[in-house]
Design an enzyme around this catalytic site. Structure first.
Site, PDB file in Angstrom:
ATOM      1  N   CYS A 241      -4.120  23.285  35.365  1.00  0.00           N
ATOM      2  CA  CYS A 241      -3.288  24.256  34.643  1.00  0.00           C
ATOM      3  C   CYS A 241      -2.834  25.371  35.572  1.00  0.00           C
ATOM      4  O   CYS A 241      -3.593  26.308  35.847  1.00  0.00           O
ATOM      5  CB  CYS A 241      -4.052  24.819  33.455  1.00  0.00           C
ATOM      6  SG  CYS A 241      -3.090  26.032  32.520  1.00  0.00           S
TER       7      CYS A 241
ATOM      8  N   CYS B  76      -2.778  28.823  34.015  1.00  0.00           N
ATOM      9  CA  CYS B  76      -4.104  29.440  33.853  1.00  0.00           C
ATOM     10  C   CYS B  76      -4.637  29.941  35.194  1.00  0.00           C
ATOM     11  O   CYS B  76      -5.195  31.036  35.273  1.00  0.00           O
ATOM     12  CB  CYS B  76      -5.120  28.429  33.316  1.00  0.00           C
ATOM     13  SG  CYS B  76      -4.543  27.383  32.006  1.00  0.00           S
ATOM     14  N   ASP B  77      -4.506  29.148  36.220  1.00  0.00           N
ATOM     15  CA  ASP B  77      -5.241  29.419  37.459  1.00  0.00           C
ATOM     16  C   ASP B  77      -4.368  29.794  38.657  1.00  0.00           C
ATOM     17  O   ASP B  77      -4.894  30.170  39.711  1.00  0.00           O
ATOM     18  CB  ASP B  77      -6.079  28.177  37.832  1.00  0.00           C
ATOM     19  CG  ASP B  77      -7.111  27.868  36.755  1.00  0.00           C
ATOM     20  OD1 ASP B  77      -7.602  28.820  36.124  1.00  0.00           O
ATOM     21  OD2 ASP B  77      -7.409  26.685  36.535  1.00  0.00           O
TER      22      ASP B  77
END
Ligand code: NDP
Length: 331
Positions: A153, A156-157
């Site tokens: 992701c 997300c990261d």
């Protein structure tokens, strides 16, 4: 029909053993969608039962810090966030069970659910929040470096790879989108594509081709990752198995998979309408499925956004729908 609580009141062992428990609302799945649905259902007086599934807390327990969930100015550990949501659901009366749902009969209401310990329940309404599972290549190194350089992701990261070098695997819309997103943060992005062309839409391709930070490695497969305390590089093979096969390494700090997701909808597909990749189809802006009383929330019904906050919002909507449905049907 007597339900289990009524059978218990009669204190009749035969009835207790032979009457299936009848619940008002079952929530399958314990990601942001499931827990948020439970919070809202609990607050409306329904007492939902959540079955946590194989991965309690869902996909966010696989990541490290979550920086993009509103309300946490310093970010929050994915496990802490999910523990907080779980506690909040329990505070409002949710009952949490650990068995895994293995079969669903949605042919008539109340619906019948079967679990991996052989138990069954009936429920007036159902919220399917079983999520989606990111596909991985299947390399042992993906497991070894998960959370310390391997992610599925970018949204997300990606933030943790500012001014660093990263690779994205895949040639579809997700891979192109993630590569473009990461190029806005990272110093360099390799896009590792197994075919000699991209499968993504033309607009996505154009964005990737015109971005100077993105280098596309066509006809290339990843065979391993290396690094001491985290990912420091990837072992690649170009034109694997061909006479001109070429092995080479790239130095990277982050390795992102974007080769698709599998929505966890298999056991419902006999009853519920899904798209060609298995995502549950819902009606317009609502979490309603084609079966009245069955709602879907979160990644299992969302091929596009797949964010914790959008899943939570869908869980909220599903719980509001459940309350309205139960009121309407005097259940
Ligand atoms: P796709 O299935 O479209 O693409 C997957 C990509 O991963 C393909 O390039 C595929 O290669 C590659 N791949 C699969 N398995 C492997 C493997 N083992 N090793 C290496 N590469 C592999 O998935 P997406 O997640 O990209 O998209 C899913 C759907 O969501 C699509 O319909 C897409 O259009 C849509 N979407 C739309 C967006 C938008 O409109 N903004 C954004 C993101 C997704 P190959 O081509 O060789 O099979």
């Amino acid at each position: 029909m007597l339900n289990l609580n009524q059978a218990r009141t009669h204190n009749d062992p035969f009835l207790i053993n032979n009457i299936m428990e009848l619940l008002k609302t079952v929530i399958l799945g314990s990601g942001p969608a499931g827990y948020t649905a439970a919070i809202y259902a609990g607050r409306s007086g329904i007492t939902p039962v959540i079955y946590e599934g194989l991965q309690p807390g869902g996909q966010l327990t696989q990541t490290t810090d979550v920086d993009n969930f509103p309300g946490y100015p310093q970010g929050v550990d994915g496990n802490v966030l999910m523990d907080d949501l779980r506690s909040q659901a329990i505070r409002f009366g949710a009952e949490i069970r650990t068995t895994l749902c293995t079969a669903a009969d949605l042919s008539q209401r109340p619906f019948t659910l079967t679990f991996d310990d052989g138990s069954q329940v009936k429920t007036e309404t159902l919220i399917i929040a079983t999520g989606a599972t990111a596909k991985y290549l299947g390399l042992p190194d993906e497991e070894k470096y998960r959370g310390i350089g391997v992610s599925a992701c970018a949204t997300c990261d990606g933030f943790f790879y500012r001014k660093k070098k990263v690779a994205v695997v895949g040639g579809g819309d997700t891979a192109c989108e993630e590569a473009t997103y990461l190029a806005g943060l990272a110093e360099k992005v390799y896009l590792i594509v197994r075919k000699p062309y991209l499968r993504a839409s033309q607009a996505m391709q154009d964005r990737v081709f015109s971005n100077e930070k993105i280098e596309i490695l066509f006809e290339t497969n990843t065979v391993g990752l290396f690094g001491k305390d985290g990912v420091e590089g990837a072992h690649l093979v170009r034109r694997k198995g061909e006479p001109d096969e070429e092995k080479f390494d790239i130095a990277i700090d982050g390795f992102f998979l974007a080769i698709g997701h599998n929505p966890n909808s298999e056991i419902f597909r006999k009853w519920i309408n899904v798209d060609e990749t298995g995502y549950i189809k819902t009606e317009g802006q609502t979490p309603r499925t084609n079966i009245p009383g069955v709602f879907a929330a979160g990644d299992v019904a969302d091929p596009l956004y797949r964010q914790a906050v959008t899943a939570a919002a869908a869980g909220c909507k599903a719980a509001i729908e459940v309350k309205a449905f139960l009121d309407e049907h005097n259940s």
